[in-house]
Design an enzyme around this catalytic site. Structure first.
Site, PDB file in Angstrom:
ATOM      1  N   GLU A  72       0.709  -1.747  -0.046  1.00 14.70           N
ATOM      2  CA  GLU A  72       0.098   0.170  -0.034  1.00 14.70           C
ATOM      3  C   GLU A  72       0.563   0.868   0.251  1.00 14.70           C
ATOM      4  O   GLU A  72       0.151   2.039  -1.112  1.00 14.70           O
ATOM      5  CB  GLU A  72      -0.751   0.344   1.522  1.00 14.70           C
ATOM      6  CG  GLU A  72      -2.216  -0.791   1.737  1.00 14.70           C
ATOM      7  CD  GLU A  72      -1.344  -2.417   2.474  1.00 14.70           C
ATOM      8  OE1 GLU A  72      -1.892  -2.857   3.157  1.00 14.70           O
ATOM      9  OE2 GLU A  72       0.221  -2.981   2.209  1.00 14.70           O
TER      10      GLU A  72
ATOM     11  N   ALA B 107       5.879 -36.775  -8.185  1.00 16.15           N
ATOM     12  CA  ALA B 107       5.406 -37.032  -9.284  1.00 16.15           C
ATOM     13  C   ALA B 107       5.668 -39.203  -8.978  1.00 16.15           C
ATOM     14  O   ALA B 107       6.376 -39.743  -8.564  1.00 16.15           O
ATOM     15  CB  ALA B 107       6.499 -37.114 -10.032  1.00 16.15           C
TER      16      ALA B 107
ATOM     17  N   SER C 273      13.677 -43.416 -11.517  1.00 10.12           N
ATOM     18  CA  SER C 273      12.677 -42.512 -11.498  1.00 10.12           C
ATOM     19  C   SER C 273      12.386 -41.696 -12.298  1.00 10.12           C
ATOM     20  O   SER C 273      11.891 -40.455 -12.680  1.00 10.12           O
ATOM     21  CB  SER C 273      12.368 -41.863  -9.621  1.00 10.12           C
ATOM     22  OG  SER C 273      13.269 -40.922 -10.039  1.00 10.12           O
TER      23      SER C 273
ATOM     24  N   ASP D 114      19.775 -40.227  -5.966  1.00  8.82           N
ATOM     25  CA  ASP D 114      19.664 -39.579  -7.136  1.00  8.82           C
ATOM     26  C   ASP D 114      20.054 -38.268  -7.194  1.00  8.82           C
ATOM     27  O   ASP D 114      20.362 -37.377  -8.489  1.00  8.82           O
ATOM     28  CB  ASP D 114      18.355 -38.960  -6.814  1.00  8.82           C
ATOM     29  CG  ASP D 114      16.525 -40.279  -6.689  1.00  8.82           C
ATOM     30  OD1 ASP D 114      17.419 -40.864  -7.417  1.00  8.82           O
ATOM     31  OD2 ASP D 114      15.627 -40.141  -6.325  1.00  8.82           O
TER      32      ASP D 114
ATOM     33  N   GLY E 100      13.033 -38.346   0.507  1.00  4.02           N
ATOM     34  CA  GLY E 100      12.259 -39.558   0.158  1.00  4.02           C
ATOM     35  C   GLY E 100      10.910 -40.030   1.024  1.00  4.02           C
ATOM     36  O   GLY E 100      10.391 -40.038   1.922  1.00  4.02           O
TER      37      GLY E 100
END
Length: 378
Positions: free
Chosen positions: A60, A161, A175, A207, A302
């Site tokens: 503002e 996913a 994966s 990973d 995980g």
């Protein structure tokens, strides 16, 4: 049932613009909320502003400064009730009254009792005030802030996913890639809005993720974190590169190790957890992160880390990217088994999105978080 009036349509039109403007501060305002402000006069937008970072001017104040004398007699649209207290910055209500704003349209009331009371202050000064315009959208935008104020706990956003039969990876751990490129790019938009993204040590070892925002333009990289009780993280792990700072949570007995010295030398942030033998409680990590003003936490894996968050009811939302693939046996999202359907964790579907290749994004809230965020809204 009669349709919306032209004024209601105008109010929603400008409020949506204020919400979109507020979104620009996502990832950089914590522990403050995301706020956008638009000043409209004679049907024209004369100034805008959004809150960029805690300690910097509020939306503002920025808009009023830009509008100058043109603010007198104008309408102000803001997605959160203007603050009415002295914090790092002066009260926005005083700026609004002093600028001669005649009407203020607000998305939602401020849940923070310290900052609240702005509506009454403005009304007592003769300013016309309308609240609750696109309130559901306003609450969704600042869900992390509402939860932090009401529950005193960081907002945890879990992302995963999965194949259509609910697997995070094959039994061998493969994966890459469950989902297509469009869904994976969407994940980077999700990361961009976070204060910190966290994984367990097994995910790092299997990973070697970087956990940074890539594929899209950004000036913000969230902090990263790994839950690593026994300090197994390789010093060469991508999560310890110089793309962003990383918290490494480990048990105190490794405090004097050479690896801790090397992690510090690389500019990262090892944190010893005292009440720790073989496992670190996620609740302790969240308490620490909250004390660091990090209240919008993303979790990418995980399965054991996600399972603990689900079991301890620490989650705020669950975002699942489903791919139209079936692999049979594989690694599950949730490691804890239930004997009865009545023991299942209940979720509320908030919205969906379909990608061109057939991937589907499902955005869920947990019951507790949904009730906290949307209390009183149908």
């Amino acid at each position: 049932m009669s349709g919306k009036s032209s004024q209601q349509k105008k109010d929603e039109f400008y409020m949506r613009k204020a919400l979109n403007l507020a979104q620009k501060g996502a990832g950089t305002t914590s522990p403050n909320p995301h706020v956008g402000a638009i000043i409209v006069k004679n049907g024209n937008i004369i100034a805008t502003g959004y809150h960029r970072k805690a300690g910097e001017p509020h939306a503002e104040a920025i808009a009023i400064e830009r509008a100058g004398k043109k603010s007198r007699g104008a309408d102000l649209y803001v997605n959160l009730e203007p603050c009415n207290h002295y914090g790092r910055t002066p009260p926005c209500t005083d700026r609004i009254v002093g600028a001669g704003i005649k009407r203020v349209v607000i998305g939602m009331r401020d849940p923070n009792p310290i900052a609240g009371g702005g509506v009454e202050k403005l009304q007592n000064a003769g300013v016309e005030v309308l609240t609750g315009v696109l309130e559901k959208e306003a609450r969704f935008l600042n869900r992390h802030f509402i939860y932090w104020i009401k529950e005193k706990q960081p907002w945890v956003s879990i992302k995963s996913a999965l194949t259509l039969d609910g697997k995070m990876a094959t039994l061998s751990g493969d994966s890459k890639w469950i989902t297509g490129e469009e869904a994976r790019r969407d994940v980077h938009h999700w990361r961009k809005e976070l204060d910190l993204v966290m994984v367990g040590i097994n995910t790092v070892l299997k990973d070697d993720p970087q956990l940074t925002v890539r594929s899209i333009p950004t000036s913000h990289q969230p902090f990263r974190a790994v839950v690593d009780p026994h300090l197994k993280i390789p010093i060469t792990a991508k999560i310890l590169d110089n793309s962003a700072q990383t918290y490494v949570f480990y048990c105190t007995r490794y405090e004097d190790s050479e690896k801790i010295r090397k992690i510090k030398e690389k500019g990262h942030l090892p944190v010893a957890i005292k009440k720790c033998r073989d496992k670190i409680k996620v609740s302790e990590i969240l308490s620490f992160l909250g004390s660091e003003d990090l209240i919008k936490i993303g979790v990418e894996g995980g399965g054991y880390l996600i399972s603990e968050i689900l079991e301890e009811k620490l989650g705020g939302e669950l975002i699942i990217y489903y791919a139209p693939k079936i692999i049979g046996e594989g690694r599950d999202l949730y490691k804890t088994k239930k004997d009865k359907m009545s023991e299942a964790i209940m979720l509320k579907l908030f919205k969906t999105r379909k990608f061109r290749n057939g991937d589907i994004k499902l955005h869920y809230f947990f019951e507790k978080s949904f009730n906290t965020i949307f209390e009183g809204i149908r």
